[in-house]
Design a protein around this motif. Structure first.
Motif, mmCIF file in Angstrom:
data_model
loop_
_atom_site.group_PDB
_atom_site.id
_atom_site.type_symbol
_atom_site.label_atom_id
_atom_site.label_comp_id
_atom_site.label_asym_id
_atom_site.label_seq_id
_atom_site.Cartn_x
_atom_site.Cartn_y
_atom_site.Cartn_z
ATOM 1 N N SER A 158 -8.269 4.290 -2.963
ATOM 2 C CA SER A 158 -9.330 4.325 -1.956
ATOM 3 C C SER A 158 -10.484 5.238 -2.368
ATOM 4 O O SER A 158 -11.557 5.187 -1.765
ATOM 5 C CB SER A 158 -8.759 4.780 -0.611
ATOM 6 O OG SER A 158 -8.147 6.068 -0.728
ATOM 7 N N GLU A 197 -4.959 9.985 -1.027
ATOM 8 C CA GLU A 197 -5.643 8.715 -0.822
ATOM 9 C C GLU A 197 -4.615 7.612 -0.616
ATOM 10 O O GLU A 197 -3.405 7.828 -0.748
ATOM 11 C CB GLU A 197 -6.524 8.374 -2.033
ATOM 12 C CG GLU A 197 -5.735 8.201 -3.314
ATOM 13 C CD GLU A 197 -6.607 7.774 -4.486
ATOM 14 O OE1 GLU A 197 -7.595 7.057 -4.276
ATOM 15 O OE2 GLU A 197 -6.285 8.173 -5.622
ATOM 16 N N THR A 244 0.849 -1.193 0.000
ATOM 17 C CA THR A 244 0.000 0.000 0.000
ATOM 18 C C THR A 244 0.883 1.241 0.000
ATOM 19 O O THR A 244 1.814 1.339 0.806
ATOM 20 C CB THR A 244 -0.928 0.033 1.232
ATOM 21 O OG1 THR A 244 -1.778 -1.122 1.212
ATOM 22 C CG2 THR A 244 -1.798 1.286 1.219
#
Length: 335
Positions: free
Chosen positions: A146, A108, A102
């Motif tokens: 996201s 985001e 990630t």
């Protein structure tokens, strides 16, 4: 013979001692760096840290690694991260990324899944560990934001090396088989006239930073781009193609000023798609087409050479205003 055996044993013990000292230094260096980051306000941590690879390598593995820089809003987390270096060439590191990771941005979080992702970093010997060159390759990458979008890349290659000018670095990027988010494709190409994937995106540029990229780059004020020389950039999507070259200056707020010269293939189709996507206001479409036709020459043929001008915080394509210029130094917005 006895002397030879003694010499071999002494050398072996010496090398073992060197490896042990080096492995300990690697482990202490990483834990110390993470402790320094936490002291500077970062969120930084890991599960386990181990160094193996005796006798010829330093193979470092960190599990459950997460780092987050509040000053820039960027961060990274993954189930593991590995770095490999030859014990007799510790300034050359091979990095291996996990298949799931990630990336945190000011806007985001982006989840990445990759079939393979690894890199090679070479730093100059010395206390500053200044970046000499680096390369990264990735295959079968899928990105999910996201905010609800997704995209994929079949293959990506990135390279950077120290340039001749002070604090300047040559940068190369190539991506093959780029599939944009379905909603973006639908907005840009509602008639489904383009292939599903952008065949190739390529960039060759030189970026000058405010300070060198070295071990101190993450301390205090971060290095920021102050000038960008685009030596050649090209994107090919079906019958459409755009190339660019030019120079930009970047102010402390990240606003670029300068001109990139674009060469556009099938510009009328590209303009129609830009209007459809809302990038060019529909009320300006006819005026834009006439103005670009004049730039394209008598008859307004399929190819166009036009300046992309960045001035006073705005950007325009020839006579067509496109809106605010992008910020190349993003503000921290992530909560």
């Amino acid at each position: 013979m006895r002397k030879l055996l003694v010499l071999i044993v002494v050398l072996a013990l010496g090398w073992a001692g060197y490896w042990f000292v080096g492995a300990t230094a690697v482990e202490r260096g990483l834990t110390g760096w993470l402790e320094d980051r936490r002291a500077a306000g970062w969120t930084a941590g890991y599960g386990d840290l181990g160094v193996s690879g005796f006798p010829n390598r330093f193979d470092t593995t960190l599990t459950d690694l997460h780092i987050d820089d509040p000053l820039t809003g960027f961060g990274w987390r993954g189930p593991f991260f590995q770095a490999f270096a030859l014990s007799y060439r510790p300034n050359h590191v091979i990095a291996v990324f996990p298949p799931q990771q990630t990336i945190l941005t000011p806007y985001e979080e982006i989840d990445l899944a990759a079939g393979d992702m690894r890199g090679s970093v070479v730093v100059s010997p010395g206390m500053t560990l200044a970046l000499d060159r680096a390369t990264f390759v990735a295959e079968d990458v899928e990105a999910t934001g996201s905010l609800g979008w997704s995209a994929s890349v079949e293959e990506a290659r990135f390279a950077v090396r120290e340039a001749v000018r002070e604090n300047a670095y040559d940068i190369g990027l190539e991506m093959l088989g780029v599939t944009p988010d379905a909603a973006l494709t639908e907005a840009v190409d509602p008639g489904d006239t383009l292939p599903a994937a952008i065949e190739r995106v390529r960039l060759d540029a030189t970026v000058v930073y405010s300070r060198p990229l070295d071990r101190f780059a993450l301390q205090g004020v971060r290095p920021q781009p102050v000038a960008i020389e685009v030596n050649g950039a090209r994107a090919t999507w079906g019958d459409l193609a755009v190339t660019a070259e030019g120079e930009l200056d970047v102010d402390p707020q990240g606003i670029p000023t300068g001109i990139l010269t674009l060469e556009v293939r099938n510009w009328r189709q590209m303009l129609a798609l830009a209007v459809e996507a809302g990038l060019v206001p529909e009320r300006l479409a006819e005026t834009a087409e006439r103005g670009l036709a004049l730039l394209a020459g008598l008859g307004g043929g399929g190819d166009l050479r036009v300046p992309l001008t960045f001035r006073d915080g705005t950007v325009s394509l020839g006579p067509v205003p496109l809106g605010p210029a992008p910020r190349l130094i993003p503000p921290v917005q992530r909560q």
